[in-house]
Write a protein that holds these residues in place. Structure first.
Motif: not given
Length: 201
Positions: A20-49
């Motif tokens: 729950s309370r999933a953030p909306l991820v805007v932009g960024g770069r993904l490391d597919p191995d670690t599933q880590e997103v860097t350089g993104a703007i995260e809008i709290p709770w926006a994806l759940s909403l």
């Protein structure tokens, strides 16, 4: 989409863990191995909403979906670009109207007119990006849960012939269209048409 194609939504937002309370991820770069997103703007709770109309709503993550049913993760960029162009197309007319009210001359400044002009091809690009997102985002399915692309793809040799026939047809139609438009507007400048409209009105 959250209910019918949760994997498409999760791939578009690089949302891996169900919660729950999933953030909306805007932009960024993904490391597919670690599933880590860097350089993104995260809008709290926006994806759940957006997905459930509730900031505490649960959004399914990719890790709860079999790996062979994941869409390509680059659909995130397609979705971001489409939405970004949409916000641009909203911002330009708002800016134009604001300048028209505040400083009339600035509304017709060269840079703003160029921005309005850019809206035409950008809007078509947004449509295409949305189409790519819709089609690539449903991979690996042709019919979700029933038929995979691999099983539905035509491997017949005649597909190549049909492709080139259609490509040729559209090339001919494009050339004819350009020819007709040139003939239609030759020796008919826009200034003359505007003057005729002014006289009629």
């Amino acid at each position: 989409m959250a209910a019918e194609q949760p994997e498409k939504l999760a791939a578009a937002e690089w949302h891996f863990e169900t919660g729950s309370r999933a953030p909306l991820v805007v932009g960024g770069r993904l490391d597919p191995d670690t599933q880590e997103v860097t350089g993104a703007i995260e809008i709290p709770w926006a994806l759940s909403l957006l997905a459930t109309h509730d900031p505490d709503g649960v959004v399914v993550g990719l890790n709860d979906i079999p790996r062979d049913e994941w869409p390509p993760l680059y659909v995130h960029y397609l979705f971001d670009a489409m939405v970004g162009i949409g916000f641009y197309l909203l911002a330009v007319p708002v800016l134009f109207l604001a300048l028209l009210r505040l400083k009339r001359g600035y509304a017709y400044h060269r840079w703003l007119l160029a921005g309005i002009l850019a809206g035409g091809p950008l809007s078509l690009l947004a449509i295409e990006l949305g189409w790519f997102y819709a089609e690539v985002g449903r991979q690996p399915w042709i019919l979700r849960g029933y038929l995979r692309v691999f099983d539905a793809a035509t491997t017949n040799a005649h597909v190549d012939i049909a492709f080139w026939l259609f490509a040729g047809l559209y090339a001919v139609l494009g050339i004819v269209c350009l020819f007709v438009l040139v003939r239609l507007f030759r020796n008919k400048p826009a200034e003359l048409e505007l003057e005729m409209r002014r006289i009629i009105l």
